[in-house]
Scaffold this active site. Structure first.
Site, short mmCIF file in Angstrom:
data_model
loop_
_atom_site.label_atom_id
_atom_site.label_comp_id
_atom_site.label_asym_id
_atom_site.label_seq_id
_atom_site.Cartn_x
_atom_site.Cartn_y
_atom_site.Cartn_z
N HIS A 246 4.61 -13.28 -71.03
CA HIS A 246 4.00 -12.64 -69.86
C HIS A 246 2.54 -13.06 -69.74
O HIS A 246 1.87 -13.25 -70.75
CB HIS A 246 4.09 -11.11 -69.97
CG HIS A 246 3.95 -10.44 -68.65
ND1 HIS A 246 2.73 -10.14 -68.10
CD2 HIS A 246 4.89 -10.07 -67.75
CE1 HIS A 246 2.93 -9.59 -66.92
NE2 HIS A 246 4.21 -9.55 -66.67
N HIS B 100 9.32 -15.94 -62.17
CA HIS B 100 9.03 -14.56 -61.72
C HIS B 100 10.38 -13.82 -61.67
O HIS B 100 11.08 -13.72 -62.66
CB HIS B 100 8.31 -14.65 -60.38
CG HIS B 100 7.70 -13.38 -59.85
ND1 HIS B 100 7.61 -12.22 -60.56
CD2 HIS B 100 7.13 -13.10 -58.62
CE1 HIS B 100 7.02 -11.28 -59.83
NE2 HIS B 100 6.73 -11.78 -58.64
N ASP C 132 12.36 -8.58 -67.39
CA ASP C 132 13.61 -9.23 -67.00
C ASP C 132 14.63 -9.31 -68.13
O ASP C 132 15.82 -9.48 -67.88
CB ASP C 132 13.32 -10.65 -66.48
CG ASP C 132 12.60 -10.59 -65.16
OD1 ASP C 132 13.04 -9.84 -64.28
OD2 ASP C 132 11.58 -11.29 -65.00
N1 COA Z 1 9.84 -19.29 -73.96
C1 COA Z 1 9.25 -20.10 -74.85
N2 COA Z 1 7.91 -20.25 -74.95
C2 COA Z 1 7.16 -19.51 -74.12
C3 COA Z 1 7.72 -18.64 -73.16
C4 COA Z 1 9.11 -18.54 -73.13
N3 COA Z 1 9.70 -17.72 -72.25
N4 COA Z 1 6.72 -18.04 -72.48
C5 COA Z 1 5.59 -18.52 -72.96
N5 COA Z 1 5.83 -19.41 -73.96
C6 COA Z 1 4.84 -20.12 -74.76
C7 COA Z 1 4.38 -21.38 -74.04
O1 COA Z 1 5.16 -22.49 -74.37
C8 COA Z 1 2.97 -21.48 -74.52
O2 COA Z 1 2.99 -22.02 -75.82
P1 COA Z 1 1.88 -23.08 -76.28
O3 COA Z 1 0.57 -22.36 -76.16
O4 COA Z 1 2.29 -23.42 -77.66
O5 COA Z 1 2.00 -24.21 -75.31
C9 COA Z 1 2.51 -20.04 -74.65
O6 COA Z 1 3.69 -19.29 -74.88
C10 COA Z 1 1.79 -19.52 -73.41
O7 COA Z 1 2.62 -19.76 -72.29
P2 COA Z 1 2.11 -20.07 -70.82
O8 COA Z 1 3.10 -20.91 -70.12
O9 COA Z 1 0.70 -20.55 -70.84
O10 COA Z 1 2.11 -18.61 -70.20
P3 COA Z 1 1.95 -18.26 -68.66
O11 COA Z 1 1.11 -17.06 -68.62
O12 COA Z 1 1.52 -19.42 -67.85
O13 COA Z 1 3.45 -17.96 -68.22
C11 COA Z 1 5.46 -16.82 -67.90
C12 COA Z 1 3.96 -16.68 -68.18
C13 COA Z 1 6.05 -15.45 -67.67
C14 COA Z 1 5.66 -17.66 -66.64
C15 COA Z 1 6.15 -17.50 -69.11
O14 COA Z 1 6.00 -16.67 -70.25
C16 COA Z 1 7.60 -17.85 -68.85
O15 COA Z 1 7.90 -18.93 -68.33
N6 COA Z 1 8.56 -16.94 -69.21
C17 COA Z 1 9.95 -17.16 -68.93
C18 COA Z 1 10.29 -16.74 -67.50
C19 COA Z 1 10.25 -15.25 -67.35
O16 COA Z 1 10.78 -14.50 -68.16
N7 COA Z 1 9.62 -14.81 -66.26
C20 COA Z 1 9.53 -13.39 -65.92
C21 COA Z 1 8.13 -12.88 -66.06
S1 COA Z 1 8.07 -11.13 -65.83
#
Ligand code: COA
Length: 392
Positions: A278, A238, A329
């Site tokens: 996201h 987050h 971010d």
């Molecule tokens: N880097 C690499 N791969 C990513 C990614 C990232 N930042 N964000 C998502 N993915 C990929 C996942 O590996 C997954 O791939 P798969 O389907 O092949 O396994 C797919 O995209 C979906 O990701 P998922 O983890 O299910 O999404 P989520 O909705 O649970 O998570 C976040 C959302 C924001 C937590 C996630 O995108 C993330 O960890 N981002 C990085 C942290 C960040 O920037 N947070 C700020 C949010 S405003």
């Protein structure tokens, strides 16, 4: 001593991480995930970032309408009048400063601030919602004013300097930069920082806001709710992501090394490129679009394009590999970096801005409250025979 499984109610099922679940009503912000749009009370964030100040945005979220000139002037002077922190707060925080992160200090500081708010006790009891709303606007103004002084003061403590008092003649954005750096920002810096605060102010039922609402839903008080929210914002998935974006840029070090670094991260099944992806947006986060432009403007103004060039390259490499886009971010890191702000401040700055939204949500929850209490999809064993300690 033993029991048998007798439950006839099937366990409810639900998507992991509550994905797609609509968990309640709100009139504060609408996230259009498929279209990449965000509105606060019906106003596009692009318009608010360009034409309104952060103080107008606070008023909007707390009243669901834009302020008149007189109302804007009132909220500005109330924020300025409440910005000073009780001297005793530093006695609580000073011994902790060296060993704790800024987010730890902020969480403890907000929790401790309730001790200096004579209005808060009344809101823990049963009260008329209109009367509660009246008191909570006062408490919200006080906390909103103080949270900025708190972050800036804790930062100075951690860097071995004395906290600086807020000035009543500066805007909210300008005051924050002044209290951190000890000198007034330029007009251009103030404008960009003000817009960045506006862009982070609210975002539907994001994790920290939801956490604040769950706490408020028990009829707990504003300080408890905001303390919960700060704890939730801290995590790297987050608000903790923006600082890690900057750490990643520092670690990569040069635009020529971006491709190898990011490809390595994307090939790692557990690798996450901070600032990408996201839960709700399936296209680019509209806040990232505005922040990218701001980062570009700052780069042109300062002539130092290192972070921005690296960020563009990271975006190019990620997009060529995975259908994920920059979130709020990602470019906020280059914007704050170009303002020469320490990465340790990035997530606390997010908290300062988002406090306006958290407070709006707490007041909205309290105005029409019902305890938030979902059910769990139980996956564990059932009806097990108990074994006495001596027989295990
Ligand atoms: N880097 C690499 N791969 C990513 C990614 C990232 N930042 N964000 C998502 N993915 C990929 C996942 O590996 C997954 O791939 P798969 O389907 O092949 O396994 C797919 O995209 C979906 O990701 P998922 O983890 O299910 O999404 P989520 O909705 O649970 O998570 C976040 C959302 C924001 C937590 C996630 O995108 C993330 O960890 N981002 C990085 C942290 C960040 O920037 N947070 C700020 C949010 S405003």
């Amino acid at each position: 001593m033993s029991s048998q499984a007798t439950s006839t109610t099937p366990a409810p099922t639900g998507p992991k991480g509550l994905e797609g679940v609509v968990a309640g009503n709100s009139s504060l912000s609408k996230v259009y995930g498929e279209e990449g749009r965000l509105e606060y009370c019906g106003f596009a964030i692009e318009d608010l970032a360009e034409h309104a100040t952060f103080e107008e945005c606070i008023f909007l979220l707390w009243n669901q309408r834009l302020p008149t000139a007189a109302e804007l002037s009132t909220i500005k002077s109330e924020l300025a009048a409440n910005a000073a922190l009780p001297a005793g707060l530093w006695d609580v925080l000073r011994p902790l400063a060296a060993g704790q992160t800024l987010m730890d200090l902020l969480r403890t500081g907000v929790s401790a601030l309730s001790a200096w708010d004579d209005d808060v006790a009344a809101t823990r009891e049963v009260m008329d919602p209109v009367e509660r709303g009246r008191i909570e606007i006062t408490i919200s103004t006080r906390l909103m004013a103080r949270i900025s002084t708190l972050v800036a003061g804790c930062y100075r403590l951690k860097t071995g300097e004395q906290p600086i008092d807020a000035r009543s003649d500066l805007s909210y954005a300008s005051n924050f930069l002044y209290m951190v750096r000890g000198s007034e920002p330029t007009e251009g810096e103030e404008r960009i920082f003000d817009a960045a605060l506006t862009l982070h102010a609210d975002h539907g039922f994001n994790a920290s806001t939801f956490s604040a609402r769950v706490t408020a839903g028990t009829e707990s008080d504003i300080y408890a709710a905001i303390t919960s929210a700060i704890g939730t914002l801290t995590g790297r998935l987050h608000g903790g992501a923006n600082m890690r974006v900057m750490r990643m840029l520092e670690q990569i070090g040069d635009v020529d090394k971006v491709e190898a670094f990011v490809t390595g991260l994307l090939n790692d099944p557990k690798g996450r490129v901070m600032g990408f992806g996201h839960r709700v947006y399936k296209v680019e986060d509209p806040r990232a679009t505005v922040l990218r432009r701001m980062a570009q403007d700052l780069t042109s103004a300062t002539g130092n394009s290192k972070w921005f060039d690296m960020s563009l390259k990271i975006e190019e490499v990620v997009k060529a590999t995975k259908p994920i886009f920059p979130n709020v971010d990602f470019y906020s890191a280059s914007v704050y970096g170009s303002l020469n702000l320490d990465p340790e401040l990035f997530t606390p700055i997010f908290a300062v801005s988002r406090a306006s939204g958290w407070l709006a949500h707490v007041m909205e929850q309290h105005a029409d409250n019902r305890l938030i209490r979902p059910r769990a999809n139980y996956l564990g064993e059932k009806g097990r025979a108990f074994t006495p300690l001596a027989d295990r």
